[in-house]
Design an enzyme around this catalytic site. Structure first.
Site, PDB file in Angstrom:
ATOM      1  N   GLU A   1      65.191  23.977   3.548  1.00 17.57           N
ATOM      2  CA  GLU A   1      65.365  25.430   3.562  1.00 17.57           C
ATOM      3  C   GLU A   1      66.775  25.782   3.086  1.00 17.57           C
ATOM      4  OE1 GLU A   1      64.640  28.358   3.137  1.00 17.57           O
ATOM      5  OE2 GLU A   1      63.463  28.888   4.915  1.00 17.57           O
TER       6      GLU A   1
ATOM      7  N   HIS B   1      55.916  25.135   5.692  1.00 21.46           N
ATOM      8  CA  HIS B   1      55.644  24.601   7.021  1.00 21.46           C
ATOM      9  C   HIS B   1      54.967  25.641   7.913  1.00 21.46           C
ATOM     10  CE1 HIS B   1      58.893  26.936   8.872  1.00 21.46           C
ATOM     11  NE2 HIS B   1      59.619  26.633   7.806  1.00 21.46           N
TER      12      HIS B   1
END
EC number: 5.4.2.11
Length: 248
Positions: A87, A9
């Site tokens: 994550e 990202h």
């Protein structure tokens, strides 16, 4: 030959503030949006297209994928949002400033928490406001699958089943796949693909918003991999990521 594209990202609000983020659902900064769109432009200009996209259930990765798809005129392709691509969970460090944490505990301890393979940060207490259990994104998941902390080994353990049951079969079937995810879920995939040792994985960093291309053989073994973009800028971005956990 198959190609797989991985993209971390773009810069998030907590990347900008140098905070441990993990499963906390923060958004992109304007810089992060620009990075994502640049990633999409690089892919388009290099002649890439995709049949299928994967991303996590966290908006910084989802929105990155949107911007990549928009730049490539691929908003229409199927997208699978998968919690297994989240994550890694930073436990009790979630929300803390990395440099301040390093000043308190030492650079080496924070490096171990950030980058070692099998040492997790201190766990959250169940029911902490940062505990994701009960969040609608994870409806139906048992308590043991919604972590209170994780090390990279734990992240690998949840990412690989998705690779083996979904992503790899999709690639082998001929689909051109892009994965928009996070620094550590991508590190987990790279560790597996490149057979990186538990010790050597400590030195691997992933830059924001930069397409990482894997060329794979028929058995999905890497032939080569490379980043798209200005290589000096990528090196500077990698150095910046590596320095985030140091006391100022």
């Amino acid at each position: 030959m198959h190609k797989l594209v991985l993209i971390r990202h773009g810069e998030s609000t907590w990347n900008l503030e140098n905070r441990f983020t993990g499963w906390v659902d923060v958004d992109l900064t304007d810089t992060g949006i620009a990075q994502a769109r640049q990633g999409g432009r690089l892919l388009r200009e290099a002649g890439f297209t995709f049949d299928l996209a994967y991303t996590s259930v966290l908006k910084r990765a989802i929105r990155t994928l949107w911007h990549v798809q928009d730049e490539m005129d691929l908003m229409w392709i199927p997208t699978r949002t998968e919690w297994r691509l989240n994550e890694r969970h930073y436990g009790g460090l979630s929300g803390l400033n990395k440099a301040e944490t390093a000043a308190q505990y030492g650079d080496q301890q924070v490096l171990v928490w950030r980058r070692s393979y099998d040492t997790p940060p201190p766990a959250l207490e169940a029911g902490d406001e940062r505990d994701a259990y009960g969040n609608p994104r994870y409806a139906g998941l048992p308590r043991e699958q919604v972590p209170l902390t994780e090390c990279l080994k734990d992240t690998v353990a949840r990412v690989l089943p998705l690779w083996e049951t979904s992503i790899a079969p999709d690639i082998k079937s001929g689909k051109r796949v892009v994965i928009a995810a996070h620094g550590n879920s991508i590190r987990a995939l790279v560790k597996y693909l490149d057979n990186i040792s538990d010790d050597d994985i400590v030195g691997l960093n992933i830059p924001n918003g930069t397409p990482l291309v894997y060329e794979l053989d028929a058995n999905l073994k890497p032939i080569r991999h490379y980043y798209l973009g200005d290589q000096e800028a990528i090196a500077a971005s990698l150095a910046a990521v590596a320095g985030q956990g140091k006391a100022k």
